[in-house]
Design an enzyme around this catalytic site. Structure first.
Site, PDB file in Angstrom:
ATOM      1  N   ASP A   1      14.987  38.866  11.252  1.00  0.00           N
ATOM      2  CA  ASP A   1      15.498  38.080  10.125  1.00  0.00           C
ATOM      3  C   ASP A   1      16.887  38.549   9.712  1.00  0.00           C
ATOM      4  O   ASP A   1      17.135  39.745   9.554  1.00  0.00           O
ATOM      5  CB  ASP A   1      14.566  38.204   8.918  1.00  0.00           C
ATOM      6  CG  ASP A   1      13.261  37.468   9.101  1.00  0.00           C
ATOM      7  OD1 ASP A   1      13.147  36.667  10.044  1.00  0.00           O
ATOM      8  OD2 ASP A   1      12.348  37.696   8.280  1.00  0.00           O
TER       9      ASP A   1
ATOM     10  N   LYS B   1      14.898  24.796  14.943  1.00  0.00           N
ATOM     11  CA  LYS B   1      13.967  24.275  13.942  1.00  0.00           C
ATOM     12  C   LYS B   1      14.088  22.764  13.833  1.00  0.00           C
ATOM     13  O   LYS B   1      15.175  22.206  13.981  1.00  0.00           O
ATOM     14  CB  LYS B   1      14.301  24.808  12.544  1.00  0.00           C
ATOM     15  CG  LYS B   1      14.223  26.264  12.336  1.00  0.00           C
ATOM     16  CD  LYS B   1      14.622  26.572  10.894  1.00  0.00           C
ATOM     17  CE  LYS B   1      14.842  28.040  10.676  1.00  0.00           C
ATOM     18  NZ  LYS B   1      15.335  28.317   9.334  1.00  0.00           N
TER      19      LYS B   1
ATOM     20  N   TYR C   1       8.535  22.630   8.549  1.00  0.00           N
ATOM     21  CA  TYR C   1       9.332  23.249   9.600  1.00  0.00           C
ATOM     22  C   TYR C   1       8.518  23.300  10.885  1.00  0.00           C
ATOM     23  O   TYR C   1       7.367  23.730  10.861  1.00  0.00           O
ATOM     24  CB  TYR C   1       9.653  24.716   9.291  1.00  0.00           C
ATOM     25  CG  TYR C   1      10.202  25.028   7.947  1.00  0.00           C
ATOM     26  CD1 TYR C   1      11.559  25.227   7.769  1.00  0.00           C
ATOM     27  CD2 TYR C   1       9.361  25.172   6.850  1.00  0.00           C
ATOM     28  CE1 TYR C   1      12.062  25.552   6.532  1.00  0.00           C
ATOM     29  CE2 TYR C   1       9.859  25.490   5.609  1.00  0.00           C
ATOM     30  CZ  TYR C   1      11.215  25.685   5.455  1.00  0.00           C
ATOM     31  OH  TYR C   1      11.716  26.003   4.226  1.00  0.00           O
TER      32      TYR C   1
ATOM     33  N   ARG D   1      16.658  28.552  -1.146  1.00  0.00           N
ATOM     34  CA  ARG D   1      16.135  29.392  -0.060  1.00  0.00           C
ATOM     35  C   ARG D   1      17.205  29.469   1.027  1.00  0.00           C
ATOM     36  O   ARG D   1      17.648  28.467   1.540  1.00  0.00           O
ATOM     37  CB  ARG D   1      14.843  28.809   0.499  1.00  0.00           C
ATOM     38  CG  ARG D   1      13.700  28.795  -0.512  1.00  0.00           C
ATOM     39  CD  ARG D   1      12.436  28.227   0.117  1.00  0.00           C
ATOM     40  NE  ARG D   1      11.394  28.022  -0.850  1.00  0.00           N
ATOM     41  CZ  ARG D   1      10.343  28.815  -1.012  1.00  0.00           C
ATOM     42  NH1 ARG D   1      10.207  29.893  -0.268  1.00  0.00           N
ATOM     43  NH2 ARG D   1       9.431  28.537  -1.907  1.00  0.00           N
TER      44      ARG D   1
ATOM     45  N   GLN E   1       5.323  26.802  16.250  1.00  0.00           N
ATOM     46  CA  GLN E   1       4.812  27.050  14.908  1.00  0.00           C
ATOM     47  C   GLN E   1       5.180  25.886  14.001  1.00  0.00           C
ATOM     48  O   GLN E   1       6.271  25.307  14.134  1.00  0.00           O
ATOM     49  CB  GLN E   1       5.392  28.332  14.301  1.00  0.00           C
ATOM     50  CG  GLN E   1       4.860  29.584  14.903  1.00  0.00           C
ATOM     51  CD  GLN E   1       5.355  30.824  14.156  1.00  0.00           C
ATOM     52  OE1 GLN E   1       6.271  30.788  13.356  1.00  0.00           O
ATOM     53  NE2 GLN E   1       4.714  31.943  14.432  1.00  0.00           N
TER      54      GLN E   1
ATOM     55  N   ASP F   1      17.061  36.985  -0.643  1.00  0.00           N
ATOM     56  CA  ASP F   1      18.174  36.029  -0.717  1.00  0.00           C
ATOM     57  C   ASP F   1      19.188  36.437  -1.788  1.00  0.00           C
ATOM     58  O   ASP F   1      20.396  36.320  -1.588  1.00  0.00           O
ATOM     59  CB  ASP F   1      17.657  34.617  -0.995  1.00  0.00           C
ATOM     60  CG  ASP F   1      16.909  34.027   0.189  1.00  0.00           C
ATOM     61  OD1 ASP F   1      16.973  34.596   1.300  1.00  0.00           O
ATOM     62  OD2 ASP F   1      16.251  32.986   0.010  1.00  0.00           O
TER      63      ASP F   1
ATOM     64  N   HIS G   1      20.441  28.474   8.107  1.00  0.00           N
ATOM     65  CA  HIS G   1      19.868  27.335   7.398  1.00  0.00           C
ATOM     66  C   HIS G   1      19.472  27.746   5.983  1.00  0.00           C
ATOM     67  O   HIS G   1      19.005  28.859   5.763  1.00  0.00           O
ATOM     68  CB  HIS G   1      18.634  26.829   8.156  1.00  0.00           C
ATOM     69  CG  HIS G   1      17.886  25.771   7.434  1.00  0.00           C
ATOM     70  ND1 HIS G   1      16.637  25.983   6.885  1.00  0.00           N
ATOM     71  CD2 HIS G   1      18.219  24.489   7.156  1.00  0.00           C
ATOM     72  CE1 HIS G   1      16.231  24.865   6.307  1.00  0.00           C
ATOM     73  NE2 HIS G   1      17.168  23.951   6.453  1.00  0.00           N
TER      74      HIS G   1
ATOM     75  N   ARG H   1       0.811  -1.217   0.000  1.00  0.00           N
ATOM     76  CA  ARG H   1       0.000   0.000   0.000  1.00  0.00           C
ATOM     77  C   ARG H   1       0.840   1.261   0.000  1.00  0.00           C
ATOM     78  O   ARG H   1       0.363   2.335  -0.335  1.00  0.00           O
ATOM     79  CB  ARG H   1      -0.920   0.035   1.218  1.00  0.00           C
ATOM     80  CG  ARG H   1      -1.890  -1.126   1.303  1.00  0.00           C
ATOM     81  CD  ARG H   1      -2.569  -1.167   2.649  1.00  0.00           C
ATOM     82  NE  ARG H   1      -1.543  -1.401   3.681  1.00  0.00           N
ATOM     83  CZ  ARG H   1      -1.726  -1.186   4.978  1.00  0.00           C
ATOM     84  NH1 ARG H   1      -2.872  -0.723   5.419  1.00  0.00           N
ATOM     85  NH2 ARG H   1      -0.763  -1.436   5.831  1.00  0.00           N
TER      86      ARG H   1
END
Length: 183
Positions: free
Chosen positions: A143, A72, A132, A60, A48, A168, A119, A24
């Site tokens: 950031d 994370k 994540y 990314r 989150q 980026d 990361h 399956r």
């Protein structure tokens, strides 16, 4: 499920599930609070859960947070990615180490990235979904982005970067980003 320490990045872990496969398909547990707790992490710390989808060649990162940073859990739930972690914790025994991982839907391995590490990843398949779990709410003011092609890091990205965000693409060098992280 078993937890394996990542030697190149102090405090990072790979959580490898034990899939049950038959005609399956398969079933596997991708998160187990007892296993997470067994390596000294608080499974309730993750507040989150997010999902991103990328197409082949999309890059990314490299991303991190200033201040207390964020930890994370990252997993490629569909497709395959080249995943990169850079230890930017000045007090860490693996400071400035770079480690890369092949994360895919075939293994469903989850990577734990400690707070203070940058990361990034690149999608290697036509579609790649990345899950994540993050240990604190996102604050865009914290950031920090580092140039994916910084020569000091010399990350061997497997494909040309066909697409990336403006943020980026215009990211500062590692040296400049570290100054921003400290402020």
């Amino acid at each position: 499920m078993k937890a394996t320490e990542v030697p190149a990045i102090a405090g990072a872990y790979l959580f490898e599930p034990t899939p049950y496969a038959d005609e399956r398909g398969f079933f596997c547990r991708t998160f187990d609070a007892d296993v997470v707790r067994s390596v000294g992490l608080d499974p309730n710390a993750f507040v989150q859960h997010s999902l991103s989808r990328s197409v082949r060649g999309v890059l990314r990162g490299l991303h991190l947070r200033s201040g207390a940073g964020e930890a994370k859990l990252v997993r490629c739930s569909y497709g395959r990615i080249f995943d990169v972690v850079v230890d930017l914790r000045p007090d860490s025994p693996t400071y400035r180490n770079v480690a890369s991982f092949d994360l895919s839907d075939e293994t469903q391995v989850t990577l734990y990235i400690p707070a203070g590490c940058a990361h990034g990843f690149q999608a290697l398949t036509e579609t790649a979904d990345i899950s994540y779990q993050i240990d604190r709410p996102h604050n865009p003011a914290e950031d920090v982005t580092i140039a994916f092609d910084d020569p000091e890091l010399a990350i061997p990205w497997p494909l040309p970067a066909i697409s990336m965000s403006k943020r980026d693409r215009e990211a500062p060098s590692l040296a400049e980003a570290l100054k921003q992280k400290e402020s």
